[in-house]
Design an enzyme around this catalytic site. Structure first.
Site, PDB file in Angstrom:
ATOM      1  N   LYS A  13       4.298   0.550   5.088  1.00 29.90           N
ATOM      2  CA  LYS A  13       4.065  -0.901   5.148  1.00 29.90           C
ATOM      3  C   LYS A  13       4.528  -1.587   3.865  1.00 29.90           C
ATOM      4  O   LYS A  13       5.221  -2.591   3.899  1.00 29.90           O
ATOM      5  CB  LYS A  13       2.563  -1.220   5.321  1.00 29.90           C
ATOM      6  N   ARG A  88      -7.587  -5.214   8.078  1.00 28.54           N
ATOM      7  CA  ARG A  88      -7.792  -3.784   8.297  1.00 28.54           C
ATOM      8  C   ARG A  88      -8.993  -3.538   9.195  1.00 28.54           C
ATOM      9  O   ARG A  88      -9.305  -2.382   9.491  1.00 28.54           O
ATOM     10  CB  ARG A  88      -8.042  -3.103   6.956  1.00 28.54           C
ATOM     11  N   ARG A 127       4.262  10.187  -3.009  1.00 28.59           N
ATOM     12  CA  ARG A 127       4.326   8.765  -3.361  1.00 28.59           C
ATOM     13  C   ARG A 127       4.045   8.566  -4.849  1.00 28.59           C
ATOM     14  O   ARG A 127       3.153   9.184  -5.404  1.00 28.59           O
ATOM     15  CB  ARG A 127       3.302   7.958  -2.554  1.00 28.59           C
ATOM     16  N   ARG A 160      -1.296   7.826  -7.384  1.00 28.32           N
ATOM     17  CA  ARG A 160      -2.587   7.141  -7.292  1.00 28.32           C
ATOM     18  C   ARG A 160      -3.715   8.138  -7.050  1.00 28.32           C
ATOM     19  O   ARG A 160      -3.526   9.103  -6.319  1.00 28.32           O
ATOM     20  CB  ARG A 160      -2.546   6.132  -6.139  1.00 28.32           C
ATOM     21  N   ARG A 171      -9.058   8.536   4.392  1.00 34.34           N
ATOM     22  CA  ARG A 171      -8.437   7.236   4.675  1.00 34.34           C
ATOM     23  C   ARG A 171      -7.838   7.208   6.080  1.00 34.34           C
ATOM     24  O   ARG A 171      -7.845   6.176   6.740  1.00 34.34           O
ATOM     25  CB  ARG A 171      -7.376   6.917   3.618  1.00 34.34           C
TER      26      ARG A 171
HETATM   27  P1  ADP Z   1      -2.096   2.083   1.507  1.00 29.83           P
HETATM   28  O1  ADP Z   1      -0.899   1.271   1.123  1.00 29.83           O
HETATM   29  O2  ADP Z   1      -1.897   3.519   1.225  1.00 29.83           O
HETATM   30  O3  ADP Z   1      -2.548   1.838   2.911  1.00 29.83           O
HETATM   31  P2  ADP Z   1      -3.592   0.146   0.046  1.00 29.83           P
HETATM   32  O4  ADP Z   1      -3.011  -0.020  -1.294  1.00 29.83           O
HETATM   33  O5  ADP Z   1      -3.238  -0.833   1.092  1.00 29.83           O
HETATM   34  O6  ADP Z   1      -3.263   1.618   0.542  1.00 29.83           O
HETATM   35  O7  ADP Z   1      -5.165   0.197  -0.054  1.00 29.83           O
HETATM   36  C1  ADP Z   1      -5.838   1.019  -0.964  1.00 29.83           C
HETATM   37  C2  ADP Z   1      -7.330   0.873  -0.785  1.00 29.83           C
HETATM   38  O8  ADP Z   1      -7.715  -0.492  -1.056  1.00 29.83           O
HETATM   39  C3  ADP Z   1      -7.860   1.150   0.619  1.00 29.83           C
HETATM   40  O9  ADP Z   1      -8.084   2.528   0.848  1.00 29.83           O
HETATM   41  C4  ADP Z   1      -9.162   0.337   0.604  1.00 29.83           C
HETATM   42  O10 ADP Z   1     -10.185   0.989  -0.110  1.00 29.83           O
HETATM   43  C5  ADP Z   1      -8.769  -0.905  -0.207  1.00 29.83           C
HETATM   44  N1  ADP Z   1      -8.274  -1.978   0.680  1.00 29.83           N
HETATM   45  C6  ADP Z   1      -7.023  -2.504   0.714  1.00 29.83           C
HETATM   46  N2  ADP Z   1      -6.925  -3.466   1.638  1.00 29.83           N
HETATM   47  C7  ADP Z   1      -8.155  -3.580   2.225  1.00 29.83           C
HETATM   48  C8  ADP Z   1      -8.700  -4.375   3.265  1.00 29.83           C
HETATM   49  N3  ADP Z   1      -7.954  -5.280   3.929  1.00 29.83           N
HETATM   50  N4  ADP Z   1     -10.010  -4.206   3.578  1.00 29.83           N
HETATM   51  C9  ADP Z   1     -10.776  -3.315   2.936  1.00 29.83           C
HETATM   52  N5  ADP Z   1     -10.325  -2.524   1.963  1.00 29.83           N
HETATM   53  C10 ADP Z   1      -9.018  -2.630   1.597  1.00 29.83           C
HETATM   54  P1  ADP Z   2       1.939   2.120   2.880  1.00 31.89           P
HETATM   55  O1  ADP Z   2       2.112   0.809   2.166  1.00 31.89           O
HETATM   56  O2  ADP Z   2       1.945   1.974   4.368  1.00 31.89           O
HETATM   57  O3  ADP Z   2       0.753   2.874   2.397  1.00 31.89           O
HETATM   58  P2  ADP Z   2       4.315   2.989   1.392  1.00 31.89           P
HETATM   59  O4  ADP Z   2       5.313   1.930   1.666  1.00 31.89           O
HETATM   60  O5  ADP Z   2       3.675   2.998   0.047  1.00 31.89           O
HETATM   61  O6  ADP Z   2       3.213   3.028   2.558  1.00 31.89           O
HETATM   62  O7  ADP Z   2       5.015   4.394   1.668  1.00 31.89           O
HETATM   63  C1  ADP Z   2       4.314   5.630   1.475  1.00 31.89           C
HETATM   64  C2  ADP Z   2       5.272   6.648   0.815  1.00 31.89           C
HETATM   65  O8  ADP Z   2       6.288   7.024   1.732  1.00 31.89           O
HETATM   66  C3  ADP Z   2       5.998   6.075  -0.398  1.00 31.89           C
HETATM   67  O9  ADP Z   2       6.178   7.146  -1.321  1.00 31.89           O
HETATM   68  C4  ADP Z   2       7.341   5.616   0.152  1.00 31.89           C
HETATM   69  O10 ADP Z   2       8.365   5.640  -0.826  1.00 31.89           O
HETATM   70  C5  ADP Z   2       7.586   6.625   1.266  1.00 31.89           C
HETATM   71  N1  ADP Z   2       8.269   6.059   2.436  1.00 31.89           N
HETATM   72  C6  ADP Z   2       8.140   4.799   2.951  1.00 31.89           C
HETATM   73  N2  ADP Z   2       8.895   4.655   4.072  1.00 31.89           N
HETATM   74  C7  ADP Z   2       9.487   5.851   4.286  1.00 31.89           C
HETATM   75  C8  ADP Z   2      10.386   6.357   5.300  1.00 31.89           C
HETATM   76  N3  ADP Z   2      10.806   5.577   6.323  1.00 31.89           N
HETATM   77  N4  ADP Z   2      10.786   7.637   5.192  1.00 31.89           N
HETATM   78  C9  ADP Z   2      10.350   8.427   4.161  1.00 31.89           C
HETATM   79  N5  ADP Z   2       9.510   8.028   3.191  1.00 31.89           N
HETATM   80  C10 ADP Z   2       9.085   6.752   3.241  1.00 31.89           C
END
Ligand code: ADP
Ligand code: ADP
Ligand code: ZN
Length: 214
Positions: A13, A88, A127, A160, A171
């Protein structure tokens, strides 16, 4: 243009949201990044959010919704934005729909980046995130120009805490319980589109651009 990105943690995302934000010149709003920024700066909001994030749980809706609605009321959001990591939960989606509805507005596109759980666990270990601007990279699939250094801002790239395997499985559980139902919510609102998130980053991006440009 107002866009919501849906998908499991690690689905891509953030990666796609940043590319869309750059192409269409709209703000990329990541609730995770806002929380991490607050944690780094030791704010009250950061202190409250941290305990939940460390355990792989969601930050309570009340706090999250207030923070997000405040952010989208900023001047730079007037012509649209892309939300990454919000909503979420169903109550968060209701809150957003309700707030937009006050001015007859709505989300134009909800894009679900679909990736099976098996792929997610493998992806998260690789990541790396920028400590300063939140941009994400991958040690194999999305390398920075210089190892350990952010292309966008020169910040330091780190693994992270919540990307360690134990927290990732928690998660994913939370995702299936609380976030996946949003796919149906936006389907009913007739704005849902799905893309295959297992493809190469640029292929996923091209699919999304096709959706946005009809
Ligand atoms: P990822 O990109 O791997 O999905 P995020 O950076 O979006 O992770 O989120 C990291 C953490 O921040 C989540 O596991 C949650 O604890 C918190 N968080 C982020 N967005 C929300 C939301 N919309 N509602 C509740 N918690 C959130
Ligand atoms: P999210 O925001 O949904 O948690 P990220 O955009 O941070 O996800 O992506 C999670 C990990 O996967 C990052 O290390 C990113 O560079 C990698 N990644 C994202 N898209 C792809 C893809 N299409 N193929 C392989 N790796 C990817
Ligand atoms: Zn950076």
């Amino acid at each position: 243009m107002k866009i919501v990105m849906l998908g499991a943690p690690g689905a891509g995302k953030g990666t796609q949201a940043q590319m869309i934000a750059d192409k269409y010149n709209i703000p990329h709003i990541s609730t995770g990044d806002i929380f991490r920024f607050n944690i780094k700066n030791g704010t009250a909001l950061g202190k409250e959010a941290k305990s939940y994030m460390d355990e792989g749980k969601l930050v309570p809706d009340e706090l999250t919704v207030r923070m997000l609605l405040d952010r989208v009321s900023d001047e730079d959001c007037r012509d649209g934005y892309i939300l990454d990591g919000f909503p979420r939960t169903i109550p968060q989606a209701y809150a957003l729909t309700g707030e937009l509805g006050k001015t007859g507005d709505k989300i134009d596109f909800a894009i679900d980046v679909d990736v099976p759980d098996e792929n997610i666990v493998r992806r998260m270990g690789g990541r790396r995130a920028c400590q300063s601007c939140g941009s994400t990279y991958h040690v194999e699939y999305a390398k920075p120009r210089q190892e350990g250094v952010c292309d966008r801002c020169g910040g330091k790239l780190v693994l992270r805490d919540d990307d360690k395997p134990e927290t990732v499985s928690r998660r994913l559980e939370v995702y299936h319980e609380q976030t996946q139902p949003l796919i149906d919510y936006y389907k009913k609102a007739n704005v849902l589109h799905s893309v295959d998130g297992t493809c190469d980053i640029n292929v996923v991006f091209a699919d999304i651009v096709k959706i946005l440009e009809g």
